[in-house]
Design a protein around this motif. Structure first.
Motif, PDB file in Angstrom:
ATOM      1  N   GLU A 190       0.852  -1.176  -0.009  1.00 22.38           N
ATOM      2  CA  GLU A 190       0.026  -0.062  -0.099  1.00 22.38           C
ATOM      3  C   GLU A 190       0.979   1.340  -0.201  1.00 22.38           C
ATOM      4  O   GLU A 190       1.591   1.576   0.900  1.00 22.38           O
ATOM      5  CB  GLU A 190      -0.895   0.078   1.069  1.00 22.38           C
ATOM      6  CG  GLU A 190      -2.043  -1.057   1.039  1.00 22.38           C
ATOM      7  CD  GLU A 190      -2.871  -1.064   2.219  1.00 22.38           C
ATOM      8  OE1 GLU A 190      -3.623  -0.003   2.205  1.00 22.38           O
ATOM      9  OE2 GLU A 190      -3.137  -1.838   3.179  1.00 22.38           O
ATOM     10  N   ARG A 191       0.557   2.186  -1.026  1.00 19.88           N
ATOM     11  CA  ARG A 191       1.596   3.423  -1.021  1.00 19.88           C
ATOM     12  C   ARG A 191       0.530   4.448  -1.229  1.00 19.88           C
ATOM     13  O   ARG A 191      -0.825   4.397  -1.310  1.00 19.88           O
ATOM     14  CB  ARG A 191       2.329   3.485  -2.532  1.00 19.88           C
ATOM     15  CG  ARG A 191       3.300   2.202  -2.495  1.00 19.88           C
ATOM     16  CD  ARG A 191       4.539   2.294  -1.346  1.00 19.88           C
ATOM     17  NE  ARG A 191       5.195   0.971  -1.521  1.00 19.88           N
ATOM     18  CZ  ARG A 191       5.282   0.232  -0.801  1.00 19.88           C
ATOM     19  NH1 ARG A 191       4.266  -0.320   0.106  1.00 19.88           N
ATOM     20  NH2 ARG A 191       6.121  -1.001  -0.818  1.00 19.88           N
ATOM     21  N   ARG A 192       0.932   5.621  -1.200  1.00 19.65           N
ATOM     22  CA  ARG A 192       0.154   6.897  -1.136  1.00 19.65           C
ATOM     23  C   ARG A 192      -0.924   6.908  -2.260  1.00 19.65           C
ATOM     24  O   ARG A 192      -2.033   7.300  -2.272  1.00 19.65           O
ATOM     25  CB  ARG A 192       1.064   8.187  -1.167  1.00 19.65           C
ATOM     26  CG  ARG A 192       0.337   9.403  -0.987  1.00 19.65           C
ATOM     27  CD  ARG A 192       1.159  10.663  -0.659  1.00 19.65           C
ATOM     28  NE  ARG A 192       0.401  11.803  -0.597  1.00 19.65           N
ATOM     29  CZ  ARG A 192       1.080  13.158  -0.428  1.00 19.65           C
ATOM     30  NH1 ARG A 192       2.132  13.072  -0.442  1.00 19.65           N
ATOM     31  NH2 ARG A 192       0.139  14.030  -0.444  1.00 19.65           N
ATOM     32  N   GLN A 193      -0.582   6.588  -3.464  1.00 16.99           N
ATOM     33  CA  GLN A 193      -1.078   6.860  -4.673  1.00 16.99           C
ATOM     34  C   GLN A 193      -1.524   5.615  -5.462  1.00 16.99           C
ATOM     35  O   GLN A 193      -2.822   5.951  -5.960  1.00 16.99           O
ATOM     36  CB  GLN A 193      -0.285   7.565  -5.861  1.00 16.99           C
ATOM     37  CG  GLN A 193      -0.217   8.828  -5.435  1.00 16.99           C
ATOM     38  CD  GLN A 193      -1.191  10.160  -5.076  1.00 16.99           C
ATOM     39  OE1 GLN A 193      -2.310   9.825  -5.707  1.00 16.99           O
ATOM     40  NE2 GLN A 193      -0.879  10.837  -4.102  1.00 16.99           N
ATOM     41  N   ARG A 194      -1.003   4.381  -4.632  1.00 15.92           N
ATOM     42  CA  ARG A 194      -1.564   3.000  -5.360  1.00 15.92           C
ATOM     43  C   ARG A 194      -1.318   2.077  -4.513  1.00 15.92           C
ATOM     44  O   ARG A 194      -0.573   2.013  -3.551  1.00 15.92           O
ATOM     45  CB  ARG A 194      -0.651   2.744  -6.855  1.00 15.92           C
ATOM     46  CG  ARG A 194      -0.821   3.929  -7.846  1.00 15.92           C
ATOM     47  CD  ARG A 194       0.322   3.596  -8.990  1.00 15.92           C
ATOM     48  NE  ARG A 194       0.259   4.584 -10.088  1.00 15.92           N
ATOM     49  CZ  ARG A 194       0.529   5.815 -10.065  1.00 15.92           C
ATOM     50  NH1 ARG A 194       1.289   6.071  -8.932  1.00 15.92           N
ATOM     51  NH2 ARG A 194       0.582   6.723 -10.777  1.00 15.92           N
ATOM     52  N   PRO A 212      -5.126   2.027  -8.553  1.00 22.60           N
ATOM     53  CA  PRO A 212      -5.034   3.315  -7.891  1.00 22.60           C
ATOM     54  C   PRO A 212      -5.898   3.395  -6.517  1.00 22.60           C
ATOM     55  O   PRO A 212      -6.744   2.866  -6.440  1.00 22.60           O
ATOM     56  CB  PRO A 212      -5.748   4.201  -9.104  1.00 22.60           C
ATOM     57  CG  PRO A 212      -5.640   3.310 -10.430  1.00 22.60           C
ATOM     58  CD  PRO A 212      -5.700   2.067  -9.805  1.00 22.60           C
ATOM     59  N   LYS A 213      -5.427   4.531  -6.174  1.00 23.98           N
ATOM     60  CA  LYS A 213      -6.263   4.668  -4.702  1.00 23.98           C
ATOM     61  C   LYS A 213      -7.677   4.964  -4.749  1.00 23.98           C
ATOM     62  O   LYS A 213      -8.293   4.545  -3.872  1.00 23.98           O
ATOM     63  CB  LYS A 213      -5.486   5.837  -3.753  1.00 23.98           C
ATOM     64  CG  LYS A 213      -4.293   5.471  -3.001  1.00 23.98           C
ATOM     65  CD  LYS A 213      -4.821   4.511  -2.000  1.00 23.98           C
ATOM     66  CE  LYS A 213      -3.768   3.684  -1.137  1.00 23.98           C
ATOM     67  NZ  LYS A 213      -3.228   4.538   0.018  1.00 23.98           N
ATOM     68  N   ARG A 214      -8.078   5.584  -5.848  1.00 21.73           N
ATOM     69  CA  ARG A 214      -9.507   5.965  -5.818  1.00 21.73           C
ATOM     70  C   ARG A 214     -10.362   4.504  -6.106  1.00 21.73           C
ATOM     71  O   ARG A 214     -11.204   4.453  -5.307  1.00 21.73           O
ATOM     72  CB  ARG A 214      -9.808   6.594  -7.042  1.00 21.73           C
ATOM     73  CG  ARG A 214     -11.314   7.086  -7.353  1.00 21.73           C
ATOM     74  CD  ARG A 214     -11.525   7.842  -8.461  1.00 21.73           C
ATOM     75  NE  ARG A 214     -13.015   8.113  -8.937  1.00 21.73           N
ATOM     76  CZ  ARG A 214     -13.206   8.805  -9.992  1.00 21.73           C
ATOM     77  NH1 ARG A 214     -12.246   9.502 -10.689  1.00 21.73           N
ATOM     78  NH2 ARG A 214     -14.569   8.898 -10.154  1.00 21.73           N
ATOM     79  N   TRP A 216      -8.963   1.631  -4.957  1.00 19.31           N
ATOM     80  CA  TRP A 216      -8.915   0.923  -3.786  1.00 19.31           C
ATOM     81  C   TRP A 216      -9.808   1.237  -2.740  1.00 19.31           C
ATOM     82  O   TRP A 216     -10.406   0.431  -2.001  1.00 19.31           O
ATOM     83  CB  TRP A 216      -7.369   0.965  -3.247  1.00 19.31           C
ATOM     84  CG  TRP A 216      -7.060   0.129  -2.215  1.00 19.31           C
ATOM     85  CD1 TRP A 216      -6.770   0.727  -0.862  1.00 19.31           C
ATOM     86  CD2 TRP A 216      -6.836  -1.225  -2.005  1.00 19.31           C
ATOM     87  NE1 TRP A 216      -6.591  -0.106   0.043  1.00 19.31           N
ATOM     88  CE2 TRP A 216      -6.452  -1.350  -0.655  1.00 19.31           C
ATOM     89  CE3 TRP A 216      -7.064  -2.247  -2.980  1.00 19.31           C
ATOM     90  CZ2 TRP A 216      -6.684  -2.619  -0.003  1.00 19.31           C
ATOM     91  CZ3 TRP A 216      -7.075  -3.563  -2.293  1.00 19.31           C
ATOM     92  CH2 TRP A 216      -6.532  -3.737  -0.856  1.00 19.31           C
ATOM     93  N   LYS A 217     -10.105   2.620  -2.624  1.00 21.13           N
ATOM     94  CA  LYS A 217     -11.011   3.140  -1.696  1.00 21.13           C
ATOM     95  C   LYS A 217     -12.623   2.454  -1.842  1.00 21.13           C
ATOM     96  O   LYS A 217     -13.125   2.093  -0.965  1.00 21.13           O
ATOM     97  CB  LYS A 217     -11.386   4.477  -1.863  1.00 21.13           C
ATOM     98  CG  LYS A 217     -12.277   5.379  -0.914  1.00 21.13           C
ATOM     99  CD  LYS A 217     -12.124   4.994   0.512  1.00 21.13           C
ATOM    100  CE  LYS A 217     -13.206   6.255   1.288  1.00 21.13           C
ATOM    101  NZ  LYS A 217     -14.547   5.849   1.285  1.00 21.13           N
ATOM    102  N   THR A 249      -3.070  -2.529 -14.819  1.00 16.78           N
ATOM    103  CA  THR A 249      -3.788  -1.496 -13.825  1.00 16.78           C
ATOM    104  C   THR A 249      -5.182  -1.776 -13.865  1.00 16.78           C
ATOM    105  O   THR A 249      -5.947  -1.846 -14.939  1.00 16.78           O
ATOM    106  CB  THR A 249      -3.533  -0.212 -14.528  1.00 16.78           C
ATOM    107  OG1 THR A 249      -1.949   0.080 -14.553  1.00 16.78           O
ATOM    108  CG2 THR A 249      -4.108   0.974 -13.838  1.00 16.78           C
TER     109      THR A 249
END
Length: 266
Positions: A190-194, A212-214, A216-217, A249
Motif C-alpha cells: 500500500e502506497r500513497r497513490q497506488r 489506483p487509490k480511488r 482501492w477506496k 492496472t
C-alpha cells in the motif's frame, strides 16, 4: 463458489448477493442511459456498430475476440441484427473514438434478448468495461465463466485461456493485449497513490496488479483489505503493460475476481 473481490469477501454470498447486502451502489450516472428504438445499419471492419439514430456505437462492457474462428462468428451474429427493430440504451457520453456505449435488446415474444449477454454466453465475447470505472452488469462475468468452463467459442482457443501469473515469459509475449491472468497474491504493497498486488518475490521482475487509490477506496468500502487479499488466488483482466516484469492496472474493481473461498495456510 467463486467470489468477486469488488463485491465483498463475505463467505457464502455470490457477487450479486453481496452487492445487494447494503454495500455501496454503483454511481447512478455511470450506469444511466436513455432507451429508445433504433436500427443497426452496418458493422465496421473493426467490429463497431453503426446505428440509424445513434451513429457510431459499441456494445458496452464486452470485447469481441481480436482474432481466431470466434471473431467472424461474432461478426456474423451481429450482422443478423442489421435492419431489425431494436431497443437501444445509450450511455452518457461517447468514448475517445466517438462511439456511444450501448446496450441492445432484440424484442421477441419472450421479452427480448440482450445482445451482449447472448454473445458472452456463446463464447463470442468477453467481459471488458473498457474505459469505464464500473461494471454495471456483473452478471456478465457469470455468463462468461460458464462459457469458459464449456470451452465455447473463443475459450476453445489457447490464445484466450487465462495466463499463469508465474509465467512471466508468456506474459511478456502478450504486452499491449487484453488478457486474463490467474495466480496467487504473494504480498500487498500500500502506497500513497497506488496499491500493488505482487505475485512473486521480486516485485520488479514479476507480475503485479496496480490499483489506483480511488479504486482501492471503492474496494475497501465493499469489504476488501490487504490482509484479505494476501495469499488468495485471484483472476484479473485487462491490458498487459511492460511495467517492471509485467502489470495490469485495474480501475474497475470487478475486474479482480477471487477464485478460492478459504484463506490458504502459510
Amino acid at each position: 463458489m467463486r467470489f468477486c473481490v469488488a463485491a465483498g469477501l463475505a463467505v457464502g454470498l455470490s457477487c450479486v448477493q453481496v452487492r445487494a447486502a447494503g454495500l455501496p451502489a454503483r454511481p447512478a450516472s455511470a450506469c444511466a442511459g436513455t432507451t429508445g428504438p433504433d436500427r443497426l445499419l452496418s458493422l465496421t471492419p473493426e467490429g463497431d456498430l453503426v446505428l440509424s439514430a445513434g451513429g457510431a456505437a459499441r456494445l458496452a462492457e464486452i470485447r469481441l475476440p481480436d482474432s481466431g474462428p470466434a471473431r467472424p462468428e461474432a461478426e456474423a451474429w451481429l450482422k443478423t441484427l442489421v435492419d431489425r427493430p431494436l431497443l437501444v440504451t445509450t450511455g452518457p457520453e461517447r468514448d475517445r473514438w466517438g462511439r456511444l456505449p450501448v446496450r441492445i435488446r432484440i424484442p421477441d415474444p419472450a421479452g427480448g434478448t440482450d445482445a451482449a449477454e447472448a454473445l458472452v454466453e456463446s463464447g463470442l465475447a468477453m467481459v471488458d468495461p473498457g474505459t469505464g470505472e464500473t461494471l454495471c452488469r456483473p452478471e456478465l462475468l457469470a455468463l462468461e465463466e460458464t462459457a469458459r468452463e464449456r470451452n465455447l467459442g473463443l475459450w476453445a482457443d489457447a490464445l484466450y485461456k487465462p495466463l499463469d501469473a508465474n509465467r512471466i515469459d508468456r506474459l511478456q509475449d502478450r504486452f499491449g493485449t487484453f488478457v486474463l491472468v490467474e495466480g496467487r497474491v504473494k504480498s500487498v504493497g500500500e502506497r500513497r497513490q497506488r496499491v500493488y498486488l505482487n505475485f512473486g518475490g521480486h516485485w520488479a521482475e514479476d507480475f503485479t496488479i496496480i490499483i489506483p487509490k480511488r479504486t482501492w477506496k471503492t474496494m475497501t468500502d465493499r469489504g476488501a483489505t490487504a490482509a484479505s487479499l494476501e495469499g488468495r488466488r485471484i483472476r484479473v483482466r485487462g491490458i498487459l503493460e511492460p511495467w517492471q516484469g509485467a502489470a495490469i492496472t485495474v480501475v474497475v474493481p470487478e475486474m479482480i475476481e477471487r477464485l478460492d473461498n478459504a484463506r490458504p495456510s502459510r
